[in-house]
Write a protein that holds these residues in place. Structure first.
Motif, short mmCIF file in Angstrom:
data_model
loop_
_atom_site.label_atom_id
_atom_site.label_comp_id
_atom_site.label_asym_id
_atom_site.label_seq_id
_atom_site.Cartn_x
_atom_site.Cartn_y
_atom_site.Cartn_z
N UNK A 81 45.33 36.45 43.58
CA UNK A 81 43.89 36.74 43.72
C UNK A 81 43.59 38.18 43.33
N UNK A 82 44.44 39.08 43.77
CA UNK A 82 44.24 40.49 43.40
C UNK A 82 44.34 40.67 41.89
N UNK A 83 45.37 40.08 41.29
CA UNK A 83 45.56 40.18 39.84
C UNK A 83 44.37 39.58 39.09
N UNK A 84 43.94 38.38 39.50
CA UNK A 84 42.83 37.71 38.82
C UNK A 84 41.54 38.51 38.95
N UNK A 85 41.29 39.06 40.11
CA UNK A 85 40.04 39.80 40.31
C UNK A 85 40.03 41.10 39.50
N UNK A 86 41.15 41.82 39.51
CA UNK A 86 41.20 43.10 38.81
C UNK A 86 41.16 42.92 37.29
N UNK A 87 41.87 41.94 36.77
CA UNK A 87 41.97 41.79 35.32
C UNK A 87 40.89 40.93 34.69
N UNK A 88 40.44 39.89 35.39
CA UNK A 88 39.54 38.93 34.76
C UNK A 88 38.12 38.93 35.33
N UNK A 89 37.92 39.40 36.54
CA UNK A 89 36.61 39.43 37.19
C UNK A 89 35.86 38.11 37.09
N UNK A 90 36.47 36.99 37.59
CA UNK A 90 35.78 35.70 37.50
C UNK A 90 34.62 35.64 38.49
N UNK A 91 33.76 34.68 38.28
CA UNK A 91 32.66 34.44 39.21
C UNK A 91 33.25 34.06 40.57
N UNK A 92 32.63 34.48 41.66
CA UNK A 92 33.19 34.19 42.98
C UNK A 92 33.41 32.71 43.26
N UNK A 93 32.47 31.86 42.85
CA UNK A 93 32.63 30.42 43.10
C UNK A 93 33.78 29.83 42.29
N UNK A 94 33.94 30.29 41.07
CA UNK A 94 35.06 29.82 40.24
C UNK A 94 36.38 30.26 40.85
N UNK A 95 36.44 31.51 41.25
CA UNK A 95 37.67 32.04 41.84
C UNK A 95 38.01 31.32 43.14
N UNK A 96 37.02 31.10 43.97
CA UNK A 96 37.25 30.40 45.24
C UNK A 96 37.72 28.97 44.99
N UNK A 97 37.13 28.30 44.03
CA UNK A 97 37.52 26.91 43.75
C UNK A 97 38.93 26.83 43.20
N UNK A 98 39.26 27.68 42.25
CA UNK A 98 40.59 27.66 41.64
C UNK A 98 41.66 27.98 42.68
N UNK A 99 41.44 29.00 43.48
CA UNK A 99 42.47 29.39 44.44
C UNK A 99 42.55 28.44 45.63
N UNK A 100 41.46 27.78 45.96
CA UNK A 100 41.52 26.76 47.01
C UNK A 100 42.37 25.58 46.57
N UNK A 101 42.14 25.12 45.34
CA UNK A 101 42.95 24.02 44.80
C UNK A 101 44.42 24.45 44.68
N UNK A 102 44.64 25.67 44.22
CA UNK A 102 46.00 26.18 44.10
C UNK A 102 46.71 26.29 45.44
N UNK A 103 45.98 26.74 46.45
CA UNK A 103 46.55 26.88 47.79
C UNK A 103 46.93 25.53 48.37
N UNK A 104 46.05 24.55 48.26
CA UNK A 104 46.34 23.22 48.79
C UNK A 104 47.49 22.58 48.02
N UNK A 105 47.47 22.68 46.70
CA UNK A 105 48.52 22.08 45.90
C UNK A 105 49.89 22.69 46.17
N UNK A 106 49.96 24.02 46.22
CA UNK A 106 51.23 24.69 46.50
C UNK A 106 51.73 24.39 47.90
N UNK A 107 50.81 24.32 48.85
CA UNK A 107 51.21 23.99 50.23
C UNK A 107 51.77 22.58 50.34
N UNK A 108 51.10 21.63 49.68
CA UNK A 108 51.59 20.25 49.71
C UNK A 108 52.93 20.11 49.01
N UNK A 109 53.17 20.90 47.98
CA UNK A 109 54.45 20.87 47.28
C UNK A 109 55.57 21.47 48.14
#
Length: 131
Positions: free
Chosen positions: A77-105
């Motif tokens: 999240x820190x890397x993505x925010x500093x380098x890419x500055x995505x929209x907050x909703x996009x960032x929240x959606x991507x990292x929520x899906x990533x968090x759930x997926x990685x946790x389930x794995x």
């Protein structure tokens, strides 16, 4: 004194049993499936008949999953925010899906790893001298 000598004579490989557990396989033979469901550990290995019902993983796998996922996603999240500055909703959606997926794995794999550690260290009833 002979119990200590017996346990030392048949040391179990901790790294190998952890790797087998992470692969969700029996820590003894590495062939049979350790789980009958997503997180339900089999009573015994279908291949070698090693009893696995002794395990006491409890909340350990969940704590490890939170620790690992939190560190990975915190850095990402820190890397993505500093380098890419995505929209907050996009960032929240991507990292929520990533968090759930990685946790389930990771969750069943870390549970298998903890059961493998307990088997290798002869904890909680895994103390028979068969393997």
């Amino acid at each position: 004194m002979t119990d200590i000598a017996d346990n030392n004579a048949t040391q179990r490989d901790g790294k190998l049993s952890m790797l087998r557990g992470f692969r969700r396989r029996c820590p003894s033979c590495g062939e049979g499936n350790m789980f009958t469901g997503y997180l339900k550990v089999s009573d015994s290995c279908p291949a070698c008949r090693e009893e696995l019902h002794h395990h006491r993983a409890d909340d350990g796998p969940a704590y490890l999953t939170i620790l690992i996922v939190g560190h990975i996603l915190g850095f990402a999240m820190h890397f993505a925010f500093v380098w890419f500055r995505p929209e907050p909703l996009v960032m929240a959606t991507v990292f929520t899906v990533g968090c759930v997926g990685l946790s389930l794995y990771l969750l069943p794999r870390l549970k298998g790893m903890i059961v493998g550690i307990q088997w290798a260290k002869r904890m909680h009833g895994f103390d028979n001298v068969t393997g």
